[in-house]
Design an enzyme around this catalytic site. Structure first.
Site: not given
Ligand code: G3H
Length: 256
Positions: A10, A12, A100, A102, A172, A178, A218
């Protein structure tokens, strides 16, 4: 049941279209010398790069699959800035990420909206990668399983078994995204196992055994093998480490 692991990068909001082309060419070159049929490889570039990636992948008959990072719940119309399922299927996308963390965090996406997006994806022949996972507060309170299963229930509401059997779920934990802080293999297994259990309750054990459940947060070359060794982890959704083609290739070849 043999579930073919899915390693998805991904990107992003990273890589411009020239970098995207160079990246996919690098992946193709690095993966071409070897039969990697045992692992499915996908990239999720920004929307603006999908056409370039399609041209490379189709033109060269690469085994790399691709998809989008989001999809509108609507098919068309006055929805400025949105990208629809018909647009993505016309570009021959295989996958689309839905919900996701985010998107949930910065764009206030609810389980209801994610559910509509899952349905939109299936309607247009795309395979949703439904992302679920708890934040740090919930993890600290020990509620990661119930929280994540609640998101799963919401995302799958009224999705029939014929569709659900091909969905991909990405677990996730938000605190691991991240941050460099990877969940332990046992943490990943606990929730991925619970997700499979819930799929069996919602549908059937047979269906649950078919669905691929990824871990994301990660993931890098140095930790992927331990995570993949867990019985209910069938791949990884990789962010930061997927921006480096060499690192992503190492992740794809975790068995080497
Ligand atoms: O979609 C990917 C995940 O958000 C993981 O991102 O590998 O940079 O932690 P990360």
């Amino acid at each position: 049941t043999t579930r073919i692991p899915l390693m998805a990068g991904n990107w992003k909001m990273n890589l411009n279209h020239l970098e995207a082309i160079a990246h996919v060419q690098k992946l193709a070159f690095a993966l071409a010398d070897k039969d990697y049929d045992a692992v499915e490889v996908a990239v999720l570039p920004p929307f603006v790069d999908l056409r370039s990636v399609q041209t490379l992948v189709d033109g060269d008959k690469l085994k790399i699959k691709y998809g989008a990072q989001d999809i509108s719940a609507q098919d068309s119309g006055a929805y400025t800035g949105e990208i629809s399922g018909p647009m993505l299927s016309k570009l021959k996308c295989t996958y689309v990420a839905v919900g996701h963390s985010e998107r949930r965090q910065y764009h206030a996406e609810s389980d209801e909206l994610c559910n509509a997006k899952v349905k939109a994806a299936f309607k247009h022949g795309l395979t949703p990668i439904l992302c679920v996972g708890e934040g740090l507060d919930i993890r600290k309170a020990g509620d990661q399983v119930s929280y994540t299963l609640n998101q799963l229930d919401g995302g799958l509401k009224d999705v029939p078994a014929e569709q659900a059997e091909s969905i991909v779920i990405a677990y996730e934990p938000v605190w691991a995204i991240g941050t460099g802080e990877v969940a332990t293999p046992e943490d990943a297994q606990e929730v991925c196992g619970a997700i499979r259990g819930r799929l069996a309750e919602l549908y059937s054990q047979e269906l649950a055994d078919k669905v691929r459940i990824q871990y994301g947060g990660s993931v890098k070359a140095s930790n992927v093998a331990a995570i993949m060794a867990q019985p209910d982890v069938d791949g990884a959704l990789v962010g930061g480490a997927a921006l480096d083609a060499d690192e992503f290739v190492k992740i794809v070849r975790f068995r080497d």
